[in-house]
Design a protein around this motif. Structure first.
Motif, PDB file in Angstrom:
ATOM      1  N   ASP A 149       0.826  -1.204   0.000  1.00 40.72           N
ATOM      2  CA  ASP A 149       0.000   0.000   0.000  1.00 40.72           C
ATOM      3  C   ASP A 149       0.864   1.259   0.000  1.00 40.72           C
ATOM      4  OD1 ASP A 149      -2.289  -1.490  -0.081  1.00 40.72           O
ATOM      5  OD2 ASP A 149      -2.742  -1.325   2.056  1.00 40.72           O
ATOM      6  N   ALA A 150       1.992   1.213   0.697  1.00 37.10           N
ATOM      7  CA  ALA A 150       2.920   2.348   0.677  1.00 37.10           C
ATOM      8  C   ALA A 150       3.474   2.555  -0.733  1.00 37.10           C
ATOM      9  CB  ALA A 150       4.056   2.115   1.666  1.00 37.10           C
ATOM     10  N   MET A 151       3.758   1.457  -1.425  1.00 39.44           N
ATOM     11  CA  MET A 151       4.267   1.547  -2.800  1.00 39.44           C
ATOM     12  C   MET A 151       3.240   2.212  -3.722  1.00 39.44           C
ATOM     13  SD  MET A 151       6.049  -2.238  -3.035  1.00 39.44           S
ATOM     14  CE  MET A 151       6.274  -2.184  -4.807  1.00 39.44           C
ATOM     15  N   LYS A 152       1.962   1.938  -3.492  1.00 40.61           N
ATOM     16  CA  LYS A 152       0.912   2.543  -4.319  1.00 40.61           C
ATOM     17  C   LYS A 152       0.832   4.050  -4.098  1.00 40.61           C
ATOM     18  CE  LYS A 152      -1.955  -1.633  -4.228  1.00 40.61           C
ATOM     19  NZ  LYS A 152      -3.208  -2.219  -3.665  1.00 40.61           N
ATOM     20  N   VAL A 153       1.114   4.474  -2.872  1.00 37.43           N
ATOM     21  CA  VAL A 153       1.016   5.891  -2.520  1.00 37.43           C
ATOM     22  C   VAL A 153       2.217   6.683  -3.034  1.00 37.43           C
ATOM     23  CG1 VAL A 153       1.054   7.506  -0.574  1.00 37.43           C
ATOM     24  CG2 VAL A 153      -0.433   5.485  -0.491  1.00 37.43           C
ATOM     25  N   SER A 154       3.395   6.043  -3.029  1.00 34.98           N
ATOM     26  CA  SER A 154       4.643   6.740  -3.339  1.00 34.98           C
ATOM     27  C   SER A 154       4.776   7.006  -4.836  1.00 34.98           C
ATOM     28  CB  SER A 154       5.835   5.913  -2.846  1.00 34.98           C
ATOM     29  OG  SER A 154       7.046   6.524  -3.189  1.00 34.98           O
ATOM     30  N   ASP A 156       7.493   8.544  -6.338  1.00 39.38           N
ATOM     31  CA  ASP A 156       8.870   8.302  -6.762  1.00 39.38           C
ATOM     32  C   ASP A 156       9.375   6.917  -6.385  1.00 39.38           C
ATOM     33  OD1 ASP A 156       8.990  10.900  -7.748  1.00 39.38           O
ATOM     34  OD2 ASP A 156       9.740  11.707  -5.848  1.00 39.38           O
ATOM     35  N   GLY A 157       8.619   6.186  -5.547  1.00 37.57           N
ATOM     36  CA  GLY A 157       9.087   4.902  -5.056  1.00 37.57           C
ATOM     37  C   GLY A 157      10.088   5.089  -3.929  1.00 37.57           C
ATOM     38  N   PHE A 158      10.453   4.010  -3.299  1.00 39.03           N
ATOM     39  CA  PHE A 158      11.412   4.074  -2.199  1.00 39.03           C
ATOM     40  C   PHE A 158      12.225   2.793  -2.159  1.00 39.03           C
ATOM     41  CE2 PHE A 158       7.228   2.716  -0.648  1.00 39.03           C
ATOM     42  CZ  PHE A 158       7.511   1.479  -0.074  1.00 39.03           C
ATOM     43  N   LYS A 159      13.426   2.916  -1.630  1.00 38.46           N
ATOM     44  CA  LYS A 159      14.279   1.752  -1.435  1.00 38.46           C
ATOM     45  C   LYS A 159      13.878   1.062  -0.133  1.00 38.46           C
ATOM     46  CE  LYS A 159      18.383   3.701  -3.737  1.00 38.46           C
ATOM     47  NZ  LYS A 159      17.828   5.006  -4.140  1.00 38.46           N
ATOM     48  N   ILE A 160      14.026  -0.263  -0.098  1.00 42.20           N
ATOM     49  CA  ILE A 160      13.757  -1.010   1.116  1.00 42.20           C
ATOM     50  C   ILE A 160      14.872  -2.025   1.337  1.00 42.20           C
ATOM     51  CG2 ILE A 160      12.227  -2.605  -0.143  1.00 42.20           C
ATOM     52  CD1 ILE A 160      10.641  -2.919   2.486  1.00 42.20           C
ATOM     53  N   TYR A 197      14.705 -15.059   0.445  1.00 43.34           N
ATOM     54  CA  TYR A 197      13.878 -13.946   0.921  1.00 43.34           C
ATOM     55  C   TYR A 197      13.655 -12.935  -0.205  1.00 43.34           C
ATOM     56  CZ  TYR A 197      12.611  -9.670   3.438  1.00 43.34           C
ATOM     57  OH  TYR A 197      11.993  -8.523   3.858  1.00 43.34           O
ATOM     58  N   ALA A 198      14.733 -12.569  -0.892  1.00 39.23           N
ATOM     59  CA  ALA A 198      14.608 -11.604  -1.994  1.00 39.23           C
ATOM     60  C   ALA A 198      13.674 -12.144  -3.077  1.00 39.23           C
ATOM     61  CB  ALA A 198      15.983 -11.294  -2.577  1.00 39.23           C
ATOM     62  N   ASP A 199      13.777 -13.448  -3.388  1.00 41.68           N
ATOM     63  CA  ASP A 199      12.897 -14.064  -4.384  1.00 41.68           C
ATOM     64  C   ASP A 199      11.444 -14.049  -3.927  1.00 41.68           C
ATOM     65  OD1 ASP A 199      14.945 -14.611  -6.160  1.00 41.68           O
ATOM     66  OD2 ASP A 199      15.254 -16.659  -5.419  1.00 41.68           O
ATOM     67  N   ALA A 200      11.218 -14.386  -2.661  1.00 45.25           N
ATOM     68  CA  ALA A 200       9.850 -14.464  -2.133  1.00 45.25           C
ATOM     69  C   ALA A 200       9.178 -13.095  -2.150  1.00 45.25           C
ATOM     70  CB  ALA A 200       9.869 -15.036  -0.715  1.00 45.25           C
ATOM     71  N   TYR A 201       9.924 -12.083  -1.789  1.00 43.32           N
ATOM     72  CA  TYR A 201       9.346 -10.734  -1.799  1.00 43.32           C
ATOM     73  C   TYR A 201       9.139 -10.239  -3.219  1.00 43.32           C
ATOM     74  CZ  TYR A 201       8.653  -9.322   3.009  1.00 43.32           C
ATOM     75  OH  TYR A 201       8.129  -9.186   4.271  1.00 43.32           O
ATOM     76  N   LYS A 202      10.027 -10.608  -4.117  1.00 40.52           N
ATOM     77  CA  LYS A 202       9.863 -10.199  -5.517  1.00 40.52           C
ATOM     78  C   LYS A 202       8.593 -10.823  -6.100  1.00 40.52           C
ATOM     79  CE  LYS A 202      12.521  -9.474  -9.744  1.00 40.52           C
ATOM     80  NZ  LYS A 202      12.564  -8.010  -9.538  1.00 40.52           N
ATOM     81  N   GLU A 203       8.307 -12.042  -5.700  1.00 44.98           N
ATOM     82  CA  GLU A 203       7.073 -12.696  -6.150  1.00 44.98           C
ATOM     83  C   GLU A 203       5.844 -11.940  -5.672  1.00 44.98           C
ATOM     84  OE1 GLU A 203       6.997 -16.807  -5.083  1.00 44.98           O
ATOM     85  OE2 GLU A 203       8.805 -17.292  -6.238  1.00 44.98           O
ATOM     86  N   GLU A 204       5.975 -11.205  -4.580  1.00 44.90           N
ATOM     87  CA  GLU A 204       4.877 -10.388  -4.063  1.00 44.90           C
ATOM     88  C   GLU A 204       4.880  -8.984  -4.667  1.00 44.90           C
ATOM     89  OE1 GLU A 204       2.368 -11.334  -2.118  1.00 44.90           O
ATOM     90  OE2 GLU A 204       3.203 -13.364  -2.310  1.00 44.90           O
ATOM     91  N   GLY A 205       5.802  -8.737  -5.598  1.00 43.84           N
ATOM     92  CA  GLY A 205       5.863  -7.439  -6.242  1.00 43.84           C
ATOM     93  C   GLY A 205       6.698  -6.414  -5.498  1.00 43.84           C
ATOM     94  N   ILE A 206       7.532  -6.884  -4.562  1.00 44.17           N
ATOM     95  CA  ILE A 206       8.359  -5.991  -3.750  1.00 44.17           C
ATOM     96  C   ILE A 206       9.829  -6.263  -4.055  1.00 44.17           C
ATOM     97  CG2 ILE A 206       8.995  -5.304  -1.404  1.00 44.17           C
ATOM     98  CD1 ILE A 206       6.209  -6.374  -0.536  1.00 44.17           C
ATOM     99  N   ASP A 207      10.502  -5.276  -4.610  1.00 43.17           N
ATOM    100  CA  ASP A 207      11.931  -5.413  -4.895  1.00 43.17           C
ATOM    101  C   ASP A 207      12.737  -4.963  -3.690  1.00 43.17           C
ATOM    102  OD1 ASP A 207      11.736  -6.387  -7.525  1.00 43.17           O
ATOM    103  OD2 ASP A 207      11.469  -4.356  -8.307  1.00 43.17           O
TER     104      ASP A 207
END
Length: 498
Positions: A149-154, A156-160, A197-207
């Motif tokens: 939801d934060a990604m939808k609001v941002s 410019d995007g943000f690093k995580i 972990y990086a793969d699992a989050y990427k599958e959720e659309g989170i880089d």
């Protein structure tokens, strides 16, 4: 003759007026103060013959800004899900929208931490060396929806970046959640954990942008989730296991930040991490916390860390008002030196002087300015949202967040800390360059950065009880600014076209 003199006078007045206009620096001033301003635009200033001088020098540049922001924790995400949609959206907009704080750099935890509802691991099955049972199901209800939801609001995007507090107990020498060390036979398994972990989050659309290797490798007094490393052990893990594994899996662009604890221990860590080219290869930078003192920035340690690895990141990855129950809807408390931290009760006698009572706003403002003036390129707050008790926290390690909520009443309180963070995150954007300046008033704390659009953000903090004035100079242009007692200002200087 009189007519000629009259027109000559008008001409001179016009010339003087034009000169004054030409010399006027075009600025917009925002102030947050003990008196009640909250990022309030200030435009009327009175002249002061005793005004000090702040001179900007954009030609002198220092570090490039990575970003500012806070942490996604299970506790914060859980609380958001307890609020009405209206209030949940209000908070996310306040943190991530362009007209809000516009956070650009964020953190989250891998496996549970103290600001989780309970203890859990993504690798729940013992001796699962290949992590065939790896799962992020614990994050699916609260944490991942908050990030999405934060990604939808941002705009410019943000690093995580993500940080583990501990591996699952079965990988450790003491077989416990708290303390102990990662057994060497599991180094490869633990490196695989980061990749999965990086793969699992990427599958959720989170880089994922990167990792810190371990939150607080010195431990936390054997209280909540932790896992210990020496500088040599962490570097062994990064150099021969984590770095090569991410590289082999096509994830060599993921950033790896070492250390991730208080600044006073920096020297011994960076000496090992950046000892030579081999040890440095997979480290992209150093992560630090602020809990060593309630007022000291440790500039010498920061300078040393930068000089040891001048082309790598130096990021403040965690800081909060710790060991303190929030004060609900009382702005005044955040400006008074009444807060205490862990060291007030527990620091060794030789370190007690580093932990006096403090004003929360002062601690944030002076630390962020001090960090920016000593090569730190990113500053990340801890929890974004907590409740009126300072949790939820399974260990009852109560803390304060910039936004406090009362889910039972669907009530939200934006503390002065929220506005303090926004003075930096909203106006100093990623890729900005910290610039040089001269400040004639040593009671004013000042930093400045030039954004990629040419605008300059100048942040000034007046910790004192007396209103002050200063002239802000840039080249041949200047402007007079008044700053209230106990006030923080961001002064946006418009792009100057030659």
């Amino acid at each position: 003759m009189k007519t000629k003199f009259y027109f000559l006078t008008l001409f001179l007045i016009a010339m003087i007026s034009c000169t004054q206009v030409d010399n006027k620096l075009n600025v917009t001033v925002y102030e947050t103060s003990e008196a009640g301003n909250k990022l309030t635009p200030i435009s009327t200033f009175t002249s002061d013959e005793n005004a000090s001088i702040i001179t900007l020098n954009p030609k002198e540049t220092f570090q490039t800004i990575t970003g500012f922001g806070g942490a996604f924790t299970e506790s914060s995400a859980y609380l958001l899900n307890k609020l009405s949609k209206k209030n949940r959206d209000t908070i996310l907009q306040a943190y991530f929208a362009e007209d809000g704080a516009n956070y650009s750099l964020t953190r989250t935890h891998m496996n549970s931490c103290d600001f989780s509802l309970n203890q859990y691991s993504y690798s729940p099955v013992a001796e699962d060396m290949e992590l065939e049972h790896f799962t992020i199901k614990e994050d699916m209800d609260d944490l991942i929806p908050m990030i999405k939801d934060a990604m939808k609001v941002s705009k410019d995007g943000f690093k995580i970046f993500a940080s583990p507090w501990t591996a699952a107990p079965w990988m450790k020498d003491n077989k416990k959640w708290v303390g102990g060390k990662l057994l060497p036979k599991y180094y490869d398994t633990w490196a695989l954990f980061f990749s999965k972990y990086a793969d699992a989050y990427k599958e959720e659309g989170i880089d994922i942008w990167g990792f810190t290797v371990e939150n607080e490798p010195h431990g936390n007094g054997n209280n909540w989730e932790s896992m210990h490393y020496s500088p040599e052990e962490m570097t062994e893990f990064v150099q021969h296991h984590l770095g090569p594994k991410l590289e082999a899996d096509g994830k060599g662009d993921l950033k790896i930040l070492g250390y991730d604890q208080n600044r006073e221990g920096l020297k011994e860590w960076v000496d090992v991490m950046f000892k030579d080219e081999a040890s440095s290869k997979y480290y992209d930078g150093t992560a630090i916390h602020w809990y060593e003192s309630t007022y000291e920035v440790f500039p010498e340690a920061l300078q040393y860390a930068h000089n040891k690895a001048p082309n790598k990141y130096l990021i403040e990855t965690e800081g909060c008002i710790d060991s303190q129950v929030p004060v609900w809807q009382d702005d005044a408390w955040y400006w008074k030196k009444e807060a205490t931290d862990w060291g007030w009760d527990w620091a060794p006698e030789k370190d007690k002087h580093l932990h006096p009572k403090y004003a929360p706003v002062n601690r944030y403002a002076r630390d962020i300015i001090g960090c920016l003036n000593n090569w730190v390129d990113g500053w990340v707050d801890w929890n974004m949202v907590l409740d009126t008790k300072g949790g939820p926290n399974w260990f009852e390690n109560w803390c304060v967040a910039p936004v406090i909520v009362d889910p039972a009443k669907d009530a939200v309180y934006f503390t002065p800390l929220y506005y303090t963070m926004a003075h930096f995150s909203k106006y100093i954007r990623p890729e900005a360059k910290v610039i040089g300046l001269e400040n004639s008033d040593k009671e004013l704390q000042v930093t400045a950065a030039q954004n990629t659009d040419g605008s300059i953000a100048v942040v000034v903090f007046n910790e004192g009880k007396t209103k002050k004035s200063f002239k802000l100079l840039l080249g041949e242009k200047e402007t007079l600014v008044n700053i209230d007692a106990q006030a923080l200002q961001t002064i946006m200087v418009s792009t100057i076209k030659n």
